[in-house]
Motif scaffolding. Structure first.
Motif, PDB file in Angstrom:
ATOM      1  N   GLU A  15       6.074 -22.218 -53.867  1.00 26.13           N
ATOM      2  CA  GLU A  15       5.993 -20.987 -53.067  1.00 26.13           C
ATOM      3  C   GLU A  15       4.747 -21.021 -52.175  1.00 26.13           C
ATOM      4  OE1 GLU A  15       7.484 -17.731 -51.353  1.00 26.13           O
ATOM      5  OE2 GLU A  15       8.508 -18.907 -52.885  1.00 26.13           O
ATOM      6  N   LYS A  16       3.652 -21.585 -52.688  1.00 26.11           N
ATOM      7  CA  LYS A  16       2.439 -21.726 -51.880  1.00 26.11           C
ATOM      8  C   LYS A  16       2.664 -22.703 -50.731  1.00 26.11           C
ATOM      9  CE  LYS A  16      -0.923 -20.527 -55.422  1.00 26.11           C
ATOM     10  NZ  LYS A  16      -2.024 -21.043 -56.264  1.00 26.11           N
ATOM     11  N   VAL A  17       3.493 -23.715 -50.964  1.00 34.38           N
ATOM     12  CA  VAL A  17       3.856 -24.653 -49.900  1.00 34.38           C
ATOM     13  C   VAL A  17       4.538 -23.876 -48.781  1.00 34.38           C
ATOM     14  CG1 VAL A  17       5.329 -26.618 -49.286  1.00 34.38           C
ATOM     15  CG2 VAL A  17       4.093 -26.618 -51.467  1.00 34.38           C
ATOM     16  N   LYS A  18       5.474 -23.021 -49.152  1.00 30.76           N
ATOM     17  CA  LYS A  18       6.229 -22.228 -48.175  1.00 30.76           C
ATOM     18  C   LYS A  18       5.305 -21.339 -47.354  1.00 30.76           C
ATOM     19  CE  LYS A  18      10.087 -18.950 -47.843  1.00 30.76           C
ATOM     20  NZ  LYS A  18       9.458 -18.243 -46.745  1.00 30.76           N
ATOM     21  N   ASP A  19       4.410 -20.606 -48.026  1.00 29.39           N
ATOM     22  CA  ASP A  19       3.518 -19.674 -47.318  1.00 29.39           C
ATOM     23  C   ASP A  19       2.682 -20.368 -46.254  1.00 29.39           C
ATOM     24  OD1 ASP A  19       4.426 -17.691 -49.018  1.00 29.39           O
ATOM     25  OD2 ASP A  19       2.643 -17.717 -50.309  1.00 29.39           O
ATOM     26  N   PHE A  20       2.088 -21.482 -46.583  1.00 27.48           N
ATOM     27  CA  PHE A  20       1.149 -22.154 -45.692  1.00 27.48           C
ATOM     28  C   PHE A  20       1.843 -23.094 -44.705  1.00 27.48           C
ATOM     29  CE2 PHE A  20      -2.029 -25.363 -44.573  1.00 27.48           C
ATOM     30  CZ  PHE A  20      -3.196 -24.637 -44.426  1.00 27.48           C
ATOM     31  N   LYS A  79      -6.067 -16.669 -40.473  1.00 20.58           N
ATOM     32  CA  LYS A  79      -7.039 -15.605 -40.751  1.00 20.58           C
ATOM     33  C   LYS A  79      -6.325 -14.384 -41.323  1.00 20.58           C
ATOM     34  CE  LYS A  79     -11.049 -15.277 -39.153  1.00 20.58           C
ATOM     35  NZ  LYS A  79     -12.408 -15.466 -39.670  1.00 20.58           N
ATOM     36  N   ALA A  80      -5.215 -13.994 -40.692  1.00 19.70           N
ATOM     37  CA  ALA A  80      -4.467 -12.805 -41.133  1.00 19.70           C
ATOM     38  C   ALA A  80      -3.918 -12.987 -42.552  1.00 19.70           C
ATOM     39  CB  ALA A  80      -3.334 -12.500 -40.159  1.00 19.70           C
ATOM     40  N   ALA A  81      -3.562 -14.221 -42.906  1.00 20.93           N
ATOM     41  CA  ALA A  81      -3.026 -14.499 -44.239  1.00 20.93           C
ATOM     42  C   ALA A  81      -4.130 -14.634 -45.291  1.00 20.93           C
ATOM     43  CB  ALA A  81      -2.172 -15.768 -44.202  1.00 20.93           C
ATOM     44  N   GLY A  82      -5.382 -14.627 -44.857  1.00 15.47           N
ATOM     45  CA  GLY A  82      -6.500 -14.662 -45.787  1.00 15.47           C
ATOM     46  C   GLY A  82      -6.938 -16.041 -46.250  1.00 15.47           C
ATOM     47  N   VAL A 101      -9.327 -25.289 -42.278  1.00 19.30           N
ATOM     48  CA  VAL A 101      -8.828 -24.271 -43.201  1.00 19.30           C
ATOM     49  C   VAL A 101      -8.579 -24.931 -44.550  1.00 19.30           C
ATOM     50  CG1 VAL A 101      -6.425 -24.622 -42.432  1.00 19.30           C
ATOM     51  CG2 VAL A 101      -7.069 -22.464 -43.515  1.00 19.30           C
ATOM     52  N   LYS A 102      -8.799 -24.192 -45.628  1.00 17.77           N
ATOM     53  CA  LYS A 102      -8.471 -24.683 -46.965  1.00 17.77           C
ATOM     54  C   LYS A 102      -7.030 -24.279 -47.260  1.00 17.77           C
ATOM     55  CE  LYS A 102     -12.394 -26.276 -48.777  1.00 17.77           C
ATOM     56  NZ  LYS A 102     -12.641 -27.220 -49.824  1.00 17.77           N
ATOM     57  N   ASP A 103      -6.189 -25.252 -47.591  1.00 13.38           N
ATOM     58  CA  ASP A 103      -4.800 -24.926 -47.936  1.00 13.38           C
ATOM     59  C   ASP A 103      -4.765 -24.366 -49.364  1.00 13.38           C
ATOM     60  OD1 ASP A 103      -4.628 -27.031 -49.798  1.00 13.38           O
ATOM     61  OD2 ASP A 103      -3.015 -28.072 -48.752  1.00 13.38           O
ATOM     62  N   PRO A 104      -3.612 -23.911 -49.841  1.00 16.45           N
ATOM     63  CA  PRO A 104      -3.542 -23.292 -51.171  1.00 16.45           C
ATOM     64  C   PRO A 104      -3.912 -24.228 -52.319  1.00 16.45           C
ATOM     65  CG  PRO A 104      -1.555 -22.827 -49.919  1.00 16.45           C
ATOM     66  CD  PRO A 104      -2.328 -23.828 -49.142  1.00 16.45           C
ATOM     67  N   PHE A 105      -4.023 -25.523 -52.056  1.00 20.55           N
ATOM     68  CA  PHE A 105      -4.299 -26.504 -53.087  1.00 20.55           C
ATOM     69  C   PHE A 105      -5.723 -27.042 -52.993  1.00 20.55           C
ATOM     70  CE2 PHE A 105       0.014 -26.635 -51.407  1.00 20.55           C
ATOM     71  CZ  PHE A 105       0.644 -25.975 -52.451  1.00 20.55           C
TER      72      PHE A 105
END
Length: 115
Positions: A15-20, A79-82, A101-105
């Motif tokens: 799911e984190k893959v999808k978001d980013f 930025k908007a996604a935090g 940017v730092k990805d979710p991982f």
């Protein structure tokens, strides 16, 4: 002769893959076996791998560099996604506009457009 190079990032949370990578960067799922997903698009790109002492302007070496059409739009979405932006949007002397940017991982991603 090398035909392509694929980056592999360890995760258990697709799911984190999808978001980013899908929602913000616009990549498509090209393969999904449940335990591995490959994202991409149908663009043709040259095979490249970089080795660096630093990331330019004395920054940390990023894990991935992703070239986009409109870096300002992607920056605004990140930025908007935090997502954490450790290196702000900058016009570099070597002809790119970029940010980190730092990805979710926890991977440091260099997002850029050529000027």
């Amino acid at each position: 002769m090398v035909k392509r190079i694929v980056a592999n990032i360890r995760t258990t949370d697709f799911e984190k893959v999808k978001d980013f990578y899908q929602d913000i960067l616009g990549l498509d799922v090209l393969m999904d076996h449940g335990w591995i997903q490959t994202l991409g698009n149908e663009e043709q790109a040259k095979v490249r791998i970089s080795f660096a002492k630093q990331g330019g302007n004395d920054t940390e070496v990023p894990d991935l560099s992703i070239e986009v059409d409109h870096v300002d739009k992607i920056y605004d979405k990140m930025k908007a996604a935090g997502f954490e932006i450790p290196y702000e949007l900058t016009n570099e002397d070597w002809g790119v506009r970029r940010f980190f940017v730092k990805d979710p991982f926890g991977k440091l991603i260099n997002i850029l457009s050529h000027q």
